[in-house]
Design a protein around this motif. Structure first.
Motif, short mmCIF file in Angstrom:
data_model
loop_
_atom_site.label_atom_id
_atom_site.label_comp_id
_atom_site.label_asym_id
_atom_site.label_seq_id
_atom_site.Cartn_x
_atom_site.Cartn_y
_atom_site.Cartn_z
N VAL A 145 0.89 -1.28 0.19
CA VAL A 145 -0.06 -0.01 0.05
C VAL A 145 1.02 1.11 0.02
O VAL A 145 1.72 1.48 0.95
CB VAL A 145 -1.00 0.04 1.32
CG1 VAL A 145 -1.79 1.42 1.35
CG2 VAL A 145 -2.00 -1.27 1.17
N TYR A 146 0.81 2.03 -1.02
CA TYR A 146 1.57 3.53 -1.27
C TYR A 146 0.64 4.40 -0.56
O TYR A 146 -0.46 4.51 -1.00
CB TYR A 146 1.96 3.42 -2.54
CG TYR A 146 3.01 2.38 -3.27
CD1 TYR A 146 4.13 2.37 -3.34
CD2 TYR A 146 2.35 1.32 -3.88
CE1 TYR A 146 4.90 1.53 -3.74
CE2 TYR A 146 3.12 0.08 -4.35
CZ TYR A 146 4.36 0.34 -4.27
OH TYR A 146 5.13 -0.66 -4.50
N LEU A 147 1.30 5.14 0.04
CA LEU A 147 0.75 6.44 0.56
C LEU A 147 1.00 7.75 -0.23
O LEU A 147 2.20 8.02 -0.19
CB LEU A 147 0.99 6.53 2.10
CG LEU A 147 0.29 5.94 3.24
CD1 LEU A 147 0.47 4.43 2.77
CD2 LEU A 147 0.75 6.38 4.65
N ARG A 148 0.15 8.05 -1.16
CA ARG A 148 0.40 9.05 -2.15
C ARG A 148 -0.81 10.02 -2.46
O ARG A 148 -1.33 10.18 -3.37
CB ARG A 148 0.58 8.26 -3.43
CG ARG A 148 2.03 7.42 -3.84
CD ARG A 148 1.86 7.49 -5.28
NE ARG A 148 3.32 6.63 -5.67
CZ ARG A 148 3.47 6.29 -7.07
NH1 ARG A 148 2.89 6.39 -7.91
NH2 ARG A 148 4.87 5.88 -7.30
N PRO A 149 -1.11 10.64 -1.32
CA PRO A 149 -2.38 11.58 -1.47
C PRO A 149 -1.97 12.78 -2.57
O PRO A 149 -0.83 13.36 -2.37
CB PRO A 149 -2.55 12.05 0.13
CG PRO A 149 -1.12 11.61 0.83
CD PRO A 149 -0.70 10.47 0.34
N GLN A 150 -2.74 12.86 -3.16
CA GLN A 150 -2.28 13.69 -4.64
C GLN A 150 -1.94 15.23 -4.04
O GLN A 150 -0.90 15.62 -4.50
CB GLN A 150 -3.66 14.01 -5.46
CG GLN A 150 -3.07 14.55 -6.64
CD GLN A 150 -2.13 13.90 -7.54
OE1 GLN A 150 -2.30 12.44 -7.71
NE2 GLN A 150 -1.31 14.67 -8.23
N GLN A 151 -2.53 15.82 -2.97
CA GLN A 151 -2.00 17.01 -2.54
C GLN A 151 -0.71 17.08 -1.78
O GLN A 151 -0.22 18.22 -1.74
CB GLN A 151 -3.09 17.76 -1.70
CG GLN A 151 -4.38 17.94 -2.28
CD GLN A 151 -4.20 18.83 -3.55
OE1 GLN A 151 -3.79 19.93 -3.42
NE2 GLN A 151 -4.96 18.58 -4.68
N THR B 174 -3.62 15.52 6.34
CA THR B 174 -2.98 16.81 6.32
C THR B 174 -2.04 17.22 5.25
O THR B 174 -1.27 16.65 4.72
CB THR B 174 -2.24 16.70 7.52
OG1 THR B 174 -2.70 16.16 8.83
CG2 THR B 174 -1.37 18.17 7.99
N ARG B 175 -2.49 18.50 4.57
CA ARG B 175 -1.73 18.91 3.31
C ARG B 175 -0.53 19.52 4.05
O ARG B 175 -0.53 20.25 5.38
CB ARG B 175 -2.43 19.99 2.74
CG ARG B 175 -3.52 19.47 1.68
CD ARG B 175 -4.76 18.66 2.06
NE ARG B 175 -5.73 18.31 1.10
CZ ARG B 175 -6.49 17.18 1.28
NH1 ARG B 175 -6.52 16.46 2.31
NH2 ARG B 175 -7.26 16.95 0.21
N MET B 176 0.48 19.74 3.17
CA MET B 176 1.77 20.08 3.88
C MET B 176 1.73 22.09 4.07
O MET B 176 2.50 22.29 5.02
CB MET B 176 2.79 19.91 2.85
CG MET B 176 3.37 18.39 2.84
SD MET B 176 3.67 17.81 4.57
CE MET B 176 2.19 17.16 4.89
N ASP B 177 0.75 22.53 3.53
CA ASP B 177 0.71 24.08 3.80
C ASP B 177 0.17 24.04 5.27
O ASP B 177 0.74 24.91 6.13
CB ASP B 177 0.03 24.84 2.76
CG ASP B 177 -1.16 24.14 2.49
OD1 ASP B 177 -1.50 23.08 2.83
OD2 ASP B 177 -2.08 25.00 1.72
#
Length: 314
Positions: free
Chosen positions: A219-225, A304-307
């Motif tokens: 399972v790859y954790l690749r959330p688009q944002q 959580t988005r990085m911004d």
């Protein structure tokens, strides 16, 4: 459907403590393995953490990797084992201790899912890794081989870059804080990297354990944002802070030359950075039939988005 009972091995570690909390939050009966020596005075922080887990509803299980029978007895109490030993990949000797856990799981014969300690780059795609860092990937593949030869149901988690180590510092080596004036750019700075909040890593991991879609897969954790270039990450910080950092480009040759006088541990870190930021090892492949992407499987997880992550450093 009744939720699986979960045993977390390494539950007081960096990712382990988050896995324990996520398992409890998602309604699993959660067991936390601890060593018999935990009562010694040098382990007071770990002991207090274990007691806080107990207060939150977790069950503490005493066992030792040097006592096979105690491991088997611990494993027999649960349906799922999640190992989070050695969150710092340089301590590779801890990774191979999982061979003892695999033997216990094999003998117990009741485990529906085993999640070994990986949580970084996919070792199956790192066969050409440079020498200093390669030992970690080779040993993880040794663990995988043992799991699969024992026919243990499993899920591998590729969580990419932990935000506290790669985002908060704008991916600058040697610090955990954002730079005040100057940021070093690796190569073009336009290679796609995947940054993950560690609590989200735990949430996605626990989501996987009862899901038939993730059985015997990576399972790859690749959330688009959260797929960002280093330049995009730095721009987010500059926008939040209202500043413009001076940027110094570091070529691949200059970056590798910086290892010359480093000890082995620091060399490993440089090699990891090289594969991530110069070669793009996290994003230069498509997920095949033997893998799944976590944010697509579980859109209900509000990652959580990085911004947002960076705001804590203001």
């Amino acid at each position: 459907m009744e939720k699986s009972k979960v045993l977390v091995v390494g539950g007081t570690g960096y990712i382990g403590k988050r896995i324990v909390k996520a398992s409890l939050a998602q309604g699993h009966t959660t067991y936390v393995l601890h060593r018999r020596e935990i009562g010694c005075t040098s382990d007071i922080d770990k002991l207090q953490m274990l007691l806080s887990f107990k207060e939150a509803g977790a069950r503490l299980v005493e066992a030792s990797f040097d006592d096979h029978r105690s491991l088997v007895d611990a494993v027999k109490q649960v349906d799922v084992v999640i190992c989070t030993m050695s969150g710092v990949h340089f301590r590779s000797h801890n990774i191979l201790q999982q061979l003892k856990l695999i033997e216990a799981i094999k003998e117990a014969g009741n485990i529906k899912r085993f999640v070994p300690s990986e949580f970084g780059m996919d070792p199956a795609r790192m066969g050409n890794a440079m020498e200093a860092g390669r030992v970690t990937f080779d040993e993880k593949m040794e663990i995988r081989k043992a799991i699969e030869e024992a026919n243990i149901p499993h899920t591998y988690i590729s969580a990419n870059c932990f935000a506290a180590y790669f985002c908060g510092n704008l991916s600058q080596l040697g610090t955990l804080l954002p730079p005040k004036h100057t940021a070093y750019i690796y190569g073009t700075g336009n290679v796609k990297v995947i940054y993950m909040d560690e609590d989200d890593v735990a949430a996605y991991t626990v989501k996987c354990i009862d899901d038939p879609r993730t059985l015997n897969k990576t399972v790859y954790l690749r959330p688009q944002q959260n797929i960002l270039t280093q330049r995009e990450l730095i721009a987010k910080w500059e926008n939040l802070k209202g500043i413009e950092l001076q940027k110094i480009t570091v070529t691949a040759d200059e970056f590798l030359a910086s290892m010359k006088d480093m000890d082995f541990v620091r060399q490993v870190g440089v090699i990891f950075y090289y594969h991530i930021f110069y070669e793009g090892c996290l994003t230069n492949f498509e997920i095949g039939d033997d893998g799944e992407e976590a944010s697509q499987l579980y859109p209900e997880v509000h990652y959580t988005r990085m911004d947002e992550y960076l705001k804590r450093y203001l």
